[in-house]
Scaffold this active site. Structure first.
Site, PDB file in Angstrom:
ATOM      1  N   VAL A 353       0.835  -1.206   0.000  1.00 35.66           N
ATOM      2  CA  VAL A 353       0.000   0.000   0.000  1.00 35.66           C
ATOM      3  C   VAL A 353       0.870   1.256   0.000  1.00 35.66           C
ATOM      4  O   VAL A 353       1.916   1.315   0.654  1.00 35.66           O
ATOM      5  CB  VAL A 353      -0.954   0.043   1.215  1.00 35.66           C
ATOM      6  CG1 VAL A 353      -2.040  -0.998   1.073  1.00 35.66           C
ATOM      7  CG2 VAL A 353      -0.198  -0.160   2.519  1.00 35.66           C
ATOM      8  N   ASP A 354       0.426   2.231  -0.764  1.00 34.39           N
ATOM      9  CA  ASP A 354       1.003   3.565  -0.723  1.00 34.39           C
ATOM     10  C   ASP A 354       0.424   4.287   0.499  1.00 34.39           C
ATOM     11  O   ASP A 354      -0.581   3.845   1.064  1.00 34.39           O
ATOM     12  CB  ASP A 354       0.654   4.298  -2.022  1.00 34.39           C
ATOM     13  CG  ASP A 354       1.088   5.749  -2.000  1.00 34.39           C
ATOM     14  OD1 ASP A 354       2.268   5.987  -1.703  1.00 34.39           O
ATOM     15  OD2 ASP A 354       0.251   6.617  -2.273  1.00 34.39           O
ATOM     16  N   LYS A 355       1.039   5.391   0.909  1.00 36.06           N
ATOM     17  CA  LYS A 355       0.543   6.118   2.085  1.00 36.06           C
ATOM     18  C   LYS A 355      -0.375   7.274   1.706  1.00 36.06           C
ATOM     19  O   LYS A 355      -1.577   7.230   1.954  1.00 36.06           O
ATOM     20  CB  LYS A 355       1.710   6.637   2.941  1.00 36.06           C
ATOM     21  CG  LYS A 355       1.254   7.399   4.193  1.00 36.06           C
ATOM     22  CD  LYS A 355       2.408   7.997   4.943  1.00 36.06           C
ATOM     23  CE  LYS A 355       2.990   9.193   4.224  1.00 36.06           C
ATOM     24  NZ  LYS A 355       2.077  10.371   4.184  1.00 36.06           N
ATOM     25  N   THR A 356       0.188   8.297   1.057  1.00 39.25           N
ATOM     26  CA  THR A 356      -0.563   9.520   0.799  1.00 39.25           C
ATOM     27  C   THR A 356      -1.689   9.281  -0.199  1.00 39.25           C
ATOM     28  O   THR A 356      -1.456   8.815  -1.313  1.00 39.25           O
ATOM     29  CB  THR A 356       0.368  10.616   0.260  1.00 39.25           C
ATOM     30  OG1 THR A 356       1.443  10.800   1.171  1.00 39.25           O
ATOM     31  CG2 THR A 356      -0.387  11.924   0.089  1.00 39.25           C
ATOM     32  N   VAL A 547      -1.767  -1.225  -3.910  1.00 43.40           N
ATOM     33  CA  VAL A 547      -2.822  -0.220  -3.803  1.00 43.40           C
ATOM     34  C   VAL A 547      -2.176   1.159  -3.793  1.00 43.40           C
ATOM     35  O   VAL A 547      -1.328   1.444  -2.947  1.00 43.40           O
ATOM     36  CB  VAL A 547      -3.662  -0.399  -2.519  1.00 43.40           C
ATOM     37  CG1 VAL A 547      -4.866   0.525  -2.538  1.00 43.40           C
ATOM     38  CG2 VAL A 547      -4.096  -1.845  -2.359  1.00 43.40           C
TER      39      VAL A 547
END
Length: 657
Positions: A353-356, A547
């Site tokens: 998963v990406d954060k922002t 994601v």
């Protein structure tokens, strides 16, 4: 045996009339409206799957079977004239499909059933032949009903699009027009209880909108001026005026329908496996029948062996399960672009998963302005806002919004260059302005004293420089999505590992990960670094779902087995992804993972059950323990059990369960 899934399973033959085709229309241009689905298609879904011809054929075969049982119409030699006539009428669809299978060099269940029916008739077992034919015809109708329910359940949103809409004209008047006449930019009036026909922004009014059929949200969403609404949702309370931004196939509703069409056109590897297995079972049954005849010389046992073997349950049930799962996921707000990605999603053991914008809202707030010595705070803010004015990055938008909120006049940059993972280089009033991370400053030779660093370790730092000199640091922080902790917990409960990849600092990444139970964290990454990490995971044997939502996530999305993009992300991310989350709700992704795994379990249960029943049935028939009549009953019953097992994945008319 059913014709309704020929698109999804070309090797699976059918007996009844072809289901109405799905309309395919081009993506509309600006100002042009294309109805999401052809009107005739929408109404065709409600038609009765039992045609008059099918009903007449079943009635004739039933009457002929009664005549054969009571020996009505038999000749002195025991030949049933009525039975033969009824068989000729009833068996025609089976023979037709069997011949088509032979012509295309495909081994189908219709061929084995045709052989069994002809063999039974050849030894004057007309009653048995007619009952087998009747079972096949009735099973065909029942399967047709199941498939019709699947298409209806998936595309029932069609009923929620209005046929006419009220549009405000340029002169201020209100006109009633057909929805196909809508153009982008039209101002549409939606009364309380009305259905919204387009994706757009609210320009006037205040209301609560039920958009559960699009995003899966259980509670009505409040809509005020500037809020976005979706086609197919229902305005519950106040009147709204909506400016059309997306129409026809470009709407969220249109994408759901398009995803269903793609699912019908595409075939997952497991569907091809189902087709091959069906063919192998037919070959095995015919071989077992030949062996049975040579050993026993019992024609009734031989016919029973051919009859009992049935693979239609997996040949029809597999595409039904895939289509039902994609429809269920679409109702949950996840658009899966084909059966291949659904199957791969069911095997995922690692979620990256990406954060922002993915785990966080991507709408951070400016927490502090820390100008360098001798620099005014407004100078720092004005320079940063000018550099970020054309930026699509969430942090850049935050700085611009903050400057506007303070009433600052933002200068237009003469040149703008964005480097993913670094930041922005812009020309403002003839001077170069830099706005980015510490690496950008170092690459451009800007001296950054340690005293300028903020103490807020969990915030993102945007360093700003002009003409080679540091102006200061802007501290910005984001917030974790409300549903993210529950979504990560649901993913972990499935036994799936999670990895957080971000271009943000280690401190920020660890802070977010600690709230979500993620232990594997990689920070300070460039887009290619993310792609490399995903590639290594894939090469190590992991089945990876990625994601993300931004341009910098696109390489990693394409590298993963399944790429998932947030619906609010960039066009590049959405195009690179295999699954799009319309509602930007990570819980919907967790639900989609669950659906994919459940689909996989159901399909493999059908495989195992079919093989087990066929082997047991062939063995019993070979030893004379099954009559042809009982063999036909077992064949049809097992087929319907497996099809109904797949039908459990179809979305209900009122919700997901």
């Amino acid at each position: 045996m059913n014709d309704s899934y020929k698109v999804a399973s070309q090797s699976h033959s059918r007996l009844s009339q072809k289901a109405p085709p799905v309309a395919k229309t081009a993506t509309p241009q600006v100002g042009q409206q294309t109805a999401p689905v052809d009107d005739n298609d929408a109404h065709a879904e409600h038609q009765n799957p039992l045609s008059l011809l099918d009903a007449a054929r079943i009635a004739v075969v039933s009457l002929a079977a009664l005549a054969a049982w009571f020996h009505i119409g038999e000749t002195a030699a025991g030949f049933s004239v009525i039975g033969a006539a009824g068989l000729a009428i009833g068996v025609w669809p089976v023979l037709k499909e069997a011949f088509e299978g032979l012509s295309s060099r495909r081994m189908t269940m219709e061929l084995s059933m045709a052989i069994a029916i002809i063999a039974a008739a050849a030894i004057s077992e007309f009653f048995t032949a007619l009952i087998i034919t009747l079972f096949v015809l009735v099973a065909e109708v029942l399967e047709n009903m199941t498939v019709a329910r699947g298409r209806l359940a998936i595309r029932e949103l069609l009923d929620f699009l209005p046929r006419t809409v009220s549009v405000r004209s340029a002169r201020g008047g209100i006109a009633e027009i057909e929805v196909k006449q809508l153009a982008i930019g039209d101002a549409i009036l939606v009364n309380p209880g009305g259905r919204i026909p387009v994706d757009g922004a609210v320009t006037a009014g205040h209301s609560f909108v039920d958009q559960s059929r699009i995003t899966g949200e259980s509670m009505p969403a409040e809509k005020t001026i500037g809020s976005h609404v979706f086609a197919g949702s229902i305005n519950q309370s106040g009147a709204l005026e909506v400016q059309a931004e997306h129409i026809g196939r470009d709407t969220s509703f249109g994408k759901i329908i398009e995803a269903v069409e793609q699912a019908e056109r595409s075939r997952a590897p497991v569907q091809r496996l189902a087709d091959r297995l069906a063919g192998y079972l037919v070959y095995f049954a015919l071989g077992a029948a030949v062996l049975t005849y040579f050993v026993t010389r019992d024609i009734r046992s031989t016919i029973a062996v051919v009859i009992v073997a049935g693979a239609c349950g997996i040949a029809a049930g597999t595409p039904l399960a895939v289509l039902g799962a994609i429809g269920r996921a679409a109702r949950a707000g996840a658009i899966i672009k084909g059966g291949l990605y659904l199957e791969q999603l069911g095997q995922v053991d690692t979620v990256v998963v990406d954060k922002t914008g993915t785990l966080t809202y991507g709408e951070p707030q400016v927490q502090g302005l820390l100008p360098a010595e001798g620099v005014a705070t407004v100078t720092l803010l004005d320079a940063a806002a000018a550099a970020e004015l054309r930026s699509e990055h969430p942090l850049g938008k935050t700085i611009v919004a903050h400057a506007k909120a303070l009433g600052r006049t933002i200068a237009e940059p003469d040149l703008f260059d964005y480097t993913p993972g670094r930041g922005i280089k812009a020309m403002v009033s003839g001077e170069q302005v830099l706005a980015g991370n510490l690496n950008l400053m170092r690459e451009q030779g800007v001296s950054v004293p340690g005293s300028s660093l903020t103490n807020e370790a969990t915030a993102s730092h945007i360093y700003v420089a002009r003409a080679g000199g540091l102006l200061g640091v802007i501290s910005v922080s984001d917030h974790v999505r409300t549903e993210a902790p529950a979504a990560m917990a649901a993913i972990h409960a499935l036994g799936v590992q999670t990895v957080l990849l971000t271009g943000d600092t280690e401190a920020v990444a660890q802070d977010v990960a600690s709230h979500l139970g993620i232990t594997n964290v990689k920070a300070n990454l460039l887009p290619d670094d993310k792609r490399t990490i995903v590639q290594r995971l894939v090469e190590s044997g992991r089945v990876v779902a990625m994601v993300g939502d931004g341009i910098n996530d696109a390489p990693a999305l394409m590298q993963a087995q399944v790429g998932i993009a947030m619906g609010s992300g960039t066009d590049v991310a959405r195009e690179s992804a295999d699954v799009v989350l319309l509602g930007n709700d990570l819980l919907k992704f967790a639900e989609t993972l669950h659906i994919a795994r459940r689909t996989r379990r159901i399909i493999w249960a059908n495989f195992a059950g079919t093989i087990g029943i066929d082997l047991l049935g062939i063995g019993l028939a070979a030893f004379g323990l099954l009559s042809p009549l009982l063999a036909a009953f077992i064949h049809v019953t097992s087929e319907m059990v497996f099809i109904l097992n797949s039908a459990r994945l179809l979305p209900s008319r009122t919700g997901l369960r």
